[in-house]
Design a protein around this motif. Structure first.
Motif, mmCIF file in Angstrom:
data_model
loop_
_atom_site.group_PDB
_atom_site.id
_atom_site.type_symbol
_atom_site.label_atom_id
_atom_site.label_comp_id
_atom_site.label_asym_id
_atom_site.label_seq_id
_atom_site.Cartn_x
_atom_site.Cartn_y
_atom_site.Cartn_z
ATOM 1 N N ARG A 75 14.246 9.932 -3.387
ATOM 2 C CA ARG A 75 13.745 8.765 -2.659
ATOM 3 C C ARG A 75 12.806 7.938 -3.534
ATOM 4 N NH1 ARG A 75 13.624 12.731 1.265
ATOM 5 N NH2 ARG A 75 11.341 12.944 1.257
ATOM 6 N N HIS A 76 12.065 8.609 -4.415
ATOM 7 C CA HIS A 76 11.199 7.873 -5.326
ATOM 8 C C HIS A 76 12.036 7.054 -6.301
ATOM 9 C CE1 HIS A 76 8.455 7.279 -8.795
ATOM 10 N NE2 HIS A 76 7.560 7.122 -7.845
ATOM 11 N N THR A 77 13.097 7.617 -6.798
ATOM 12 C CA THR A 77 13.974 6.898 -7.731
ATOM 13 C C THR A 77 14.609 5.692 -7.067
ATOM 14 O OG1 THR A 77 14.466 8.930 -8.944
ATOM 15 C CG2 THR A 77 16.025 7.108 -9.189
ATOM 16 N N HIS A 78 14.983 5.835 -5.804
ATOM 17 C CA HIS A 78 15.688 4.768 -5.085
ATOM 18 C C HIS A 78 14.791 4.126 -4.023
ATOM 19 C CE1 HIS A 78 19.504 5.943 -6.938
ATOM 20 N NE2 HIS A 78 19.147 7.199 -6.715
ATOM 21 N N ARG A 79 13.493 4.047 -4.298
ATOM 22 C CA ARG A 79 12.547 3.587 -3.288
ATOM 23 C C ARG A 79 12.808 2.140 -2.862
ATOM 24 N NH1 ARG A 79 6.930 4.856 -5.331
ATOM 25 N NH2 ARG A 79 6.377 3.929 -3.313
ATOM 26 N N GLU A 80 13.206 1.266 -3.783
ATOM 27 C CA GLU A 80 13.443 -0.129 -3.419
ATOM 28 C C GLU A 80 14.617 -0.250 -2.458
ATOM 29 O OE1 GLU A 80 11.480 -2.524 -4.140
ATOM 30 O OE2 GLU A 80 10.177 -1.413 -5.520
ATOM 31 N N GLU A 81 15.673 0.511 -2.722
ATOM 32 C CA GLU A 81 16.839 0.471 -1.832
ATOM 33 C C GLU A 81 16.484 0.994 -0.446
ATOM 34 O OE1 GLU A 81 20.323 2.304 -4.032
ATOM 35 O OE2 GLU A 81 18.698 2.512 -5.509
ATOM 36 N N LEU A 82 15.733 2.095 -0.418
ATOM 37 C CA LEU A 82 15.366 2.684 0.863
ATOM 38 C C LEU A 82 14.438 1.759 1.640
ATOM 39 C CD1 LEU A 82 15.421 4.969 2.867
ATOM 40 C CD2 LEU A 82 13.625 6.129 1.565
ATOM 41 N N GLN A 83 13.513 1.124 0.959
ATOM 42 C CA GLN A 83 12.589 0.234 1.653
ATOM 43 C C GLN A 83 13.334 -0.913 2.326
ATOM 44 O OE1 GLN A 83 8.702 -0.926 -0.118
ATOM 45 N NE2 GLN A 83 9.397 -3.030 0.192
ATOM 46 N N GLY A 130 4.391 7.816 7.410
ATOM 47 C CA GLY A 130 4.332 8.586 6.177
ATOM 48 C C GLY A 130 5.125 9.870 6.264
ATOM 49 N N CYS A 131 5.966 10.072 5.289
ATOM 50 C CA CYS A 131 6.756 11.302 5.220
ATOM 51 C C CYS A 131 6.239 12.150 4.057
ATOM 52 C CB CYS A 131 8.239 10.982 5.054
ATOM 53 S SG CYS A 131 8.935 10.105 6.478
ATOM 54 N N ALA A 132 5.161 12.878 4.330
ATOM 55 C CA ALA A 132 4.541 13.704 3.298
ATOM 56 C C ALA A 132 5.212 15.064 3.171
ATOM 57 C CB ALA A 132 3.060 13.889 3.614
ATOM 58 N N LYS A 133 6.168 15.340 4.051
ATOM 59 C CA LYS A 133 6.966 16.562 3.977
ATOM 60 C C LYS A 133 8.422 16.208 4.237
ATOM 61 C CE LYS A 133 3.219 19.551 5.642
ATOM 62 N NZ LYS A 133 2.820 20.550 6.664
ATOM 63 N N GLU A 134 9.303 17.010 3.705
ATOM 64 C CA GLU A 134 10.734 16.726 3.881
ATOM 65 C C GLU A 134 11.120 16.708 5.356
ATOM 66 O OE1 GLU A 134 12.693 15.611 1.821
ATOM 67 O OE2 GLU A 134 12.142 16.276 -0.184
ATOM 68 N N SER A 181 0.809 -1.226 0.000
ATOM 69 C CA SER A 181 0.000 0.000 0.000
ATOM 70 C C SER A 181 0.837 1.269 0.000
ATOM 71 C CB SER A 181 -0.958 0.013 1.212
ATOM 72 O OG SER A 181 -1.805 -1.106 1.188
ATOM 73 N N ALA A 182 1.961 1.224 -0.679
ATOM 74 C CA ALA A 182 2.833 2.393 -0.724
ATOM 75 C C ALA A 182 2.204 3.514 -1.543
ATOM 76 C CB ALA A 182 4.184 2.016 -1.327
ATOM 77 N N HIS A 183 2.455 4.742 -1.127
ATOM 78 C CA HIS A 183 2.011 5.905 -1.881
ATOM 79 C C HIS A 183 2.700 5.893 -3.246
ATOM 80 C CE1 HIS A 183 1.486 10.138 -3.017
ATOM 81 N NE2 HIS A 183 0.509 10.180 -2.131
ATOM 82 N N PRO A 184 2.003 6.305 -4.297
ATOM 83 C CA PRO A 184 2.613 6.219 -5.631
ATOM 84 C C PRO A 184 3.800 7.141 -5.851
ATOM 85 C CG PRO A 184 0.510 7.360 -5.746
ATOM 86 C CD PRO A 184 0.610 6.780 -4.378
ATOM 87 N N SER A 185 3.955 8.192 -5.028
ATOM 88 C CA SER A 185 5.069 9.104 -5.282
ATOM 89 C C SER A 185 5.843 9.509 -4.034
ATOM 90 C CB SER A 185 4.560 10.373 -5.987
ATOM 91 O OG SER A 185 3.626 11.064 -5.180
ATOM 92 N N LEU A 186 5.196 9.521 -2.867
ATOM 93 C CA LEU A 186 5.873 9.946 -1.642
ATOM 94 C C LEU A 186 6.542 8.748 -0.978
ATOM 95 C CD1 LEU A 186 3.153 12.312 -0.171
ATOM 96 C CD2 LEU A 186 5.055 12.883 -1.698
ATOM 97 N N VAL A 187 7.829 8.881 -0.669
ATOM 98 C CA VAL A 187 8.619 7.784 -0.105
ATOM 99 C C VAL A 187 9.434 8.318 1.063
ATOM 100 C CG1 VAL A 187 10.373 6.022 -0.586
ATOM 101 C CG2 VAL A 187 8.806 6.750 -2.412
ATOM 102 N N PRO A 188 9.360 7.622 2.227
ATOM 103 C CA PRO A 188 8.526 6.465 2.562
ATOM 104 C C PRO A 188 7.125 6.891 2.991
ATOM 105 C CG PRO A 188 9.953 6.981 4.416
ATOM 106 C CD PRO A 188 10.311 7.953 3.322
#
Length: 400
Positions: free
Chosen positions: A280-288, A249-253, A228-235
């Motif tokens: 973070r969106h580009t590297h979402r798999e690594e961050l997760q 949820g990190c909806a702000k920096e 259920s990850a957000h489509p653009s905000l990570v994490p």
């Protein structure tokens, strides 16, 4: 007075979406007169299992408290005459029937303006009164598939899934309630009523919101995300701690910066791969993978106090039972009780709609036709002879 105590609504409603919408209007004080067809046994919601007996069900109780019920066959000539008398004393006629049925029953503005030129005729159907699907029945489950919702819900490797709750129905009810109130406001201002042609389909499509904008404007293809990850905000998703699941949820920096402190990983805040939303969106798999490793080392009760203290948006993944007994649920008076002759004390959730400080009355859902005599005599001024004649003619069905 409650905000809507000067509003009267004649409701030809059934099952979920329609009754859900008028429930909130009743909460605000509107006199919702629920018309139940005696030839069909009334609202079908009365018979929904598993907690049902006779014409009583806990499903029906959930959607119909604080309303009045009149048993009336509106297809019968005498029943139609009673309906028109009700329309003369009402602000709105509200229904959730198939899109072609309001015309057949004669409950559109064109049909009733001669009776009451200020009447607002609000129809919430599956697909609306126009378009190629207007004559089709529409239900929440069907609409979730048709409107693309099921391609956005669940795990990418699993089958299409609906949301856990009937959100198209409930959102459709809210949309109908808003539209009905807007119509009444305009009718009182201008002296002329109108039709409000609403549909669950329109509601479901409109709730696609920004993914639809991204697709229509930039060619984005919405898809299901893992956990259920957000489509653009990570994490911004669910994570598994040592003993259960939590949402953060990190909806702000600033939330991301605070999270790195809570996790005792300040190096992540300085890592160029995770510097911005886009990074973070580009590297979402690594961050997760990194976050999974850290969060899985401690139980949920270890992380939540620390995340809350740092003002990082977070929550446990509660069961329904846990949600209903959460201290905030109780503090906000979101669980109410009504007394019922068959079920005893019925506990249910309150409407979230609030206006002013006074607590509204909380009456159980009505029995079928419970208020027929009251409405006929007190509101319409019928005498006993008239009521007897209507009963004999069959205006209230053969059981009345």
């Amino acid at each position: 007075m409650r905000p809507l105590e000067d509003v009267r609504i004649v409701a030809l409603e059934q099952y979920g979406a329609g009754p859900f919408g008028s429930l909130h209007l009743a909460q605000l004080g509107a006199d919702v007169i629920k018309i139940e067809d005696p030839t069909a046994g009334g609202d079908v919601g009365r018979y929904v299992p598993p907690f049902n007996e006779g014409e009583d069900s806990l499903f029906f109780e959930s959607f119909n408290r604080d309303k009045r019920s009149v048993s009336l066959d509106v297809r019968h000539p005498d029943g139609r005459a009673v309906l028109e008398d009700l329309v003369r004393h009402a602000d709105a006629v509200y229904s959730n029937l198939r899109g072609d049925v309001p015309e057949k029953l004669g409950i559109r503005y064109a049909d009733l303006k001669g009776v009451n030129p200020r009447i607002v005729c609000c129809s919430l159907s599956g697909f609306g009164m126009t378009g190629p699907r207007a004559t089709e029945p529409g239900y929440d489950y069907v609409l979730q598939g048709l409107a693309g919702w099921m391609t956005l819900t669940g795990d990418p490797d699993g089958p299409p899934e609906k949301t856990g709750l009937s959100l198209v129905d409930y959102c459709g009810g809210f949309v109908a309630a808003i539209s009905l109130l807007a119509g009444i406001h305009a009718a009182r201002r201008d002296g002329v009523g109108m039709d409000c042609d609403l549909s669950l389909y329109d509601t479901a499509i409109s709730l696609l919101t920004y993914p639809a904008t991204w697709h229509l404007t930039a060619g984005y293809e919405p898809a299901r995300t893992r956990r259920s990850a957000h489509p653009s905000l990570v994490p911004f998703q669910v994570f598994q701690a040592k003993d259960g699941w939590l949402v953060l949820g990190c909806a702000k920096e600033k939330f991301w910066q605070r999270l790195t402190v809570v996790l005792e990983r300040p190096d992540l805040a300085e890592d160029a791969r995770f510097a911005t939303f886009a990074d973070r969106h580009t590297h979402r798999e690594e961050l997760q993978l990194i976050l999974d490793d850290v969060l899985s080392r401690q139980p949920v009760d270890h992380w939540l106090p620390r995340l809350r203290a740092a003002a990082v948006p977070c929550a446990p993944v509660n069961t329904v039972a846990e949600a209903l007994r959460d201290p905030h649920t109780l503090a906000r008076d979101l669980v109410l009780e009504t007394e019922h002759p068959r079920f005893g004390i019925v506990k249910q959730v309150a409407s979230p709609v609030r206006a002013g400080d006074s607590a509204p009355p909380r009456q159980r859902a009505p029995f079928r036709g419970e208020h027929t005599g009251e409405v006929l005599r007190d509101l319409l001024g019928y005498d006993d002879e008239t009521v007897h004649r209507l009963i004999t003619a069959g205006a209230f069905g053969t059981e009345s």
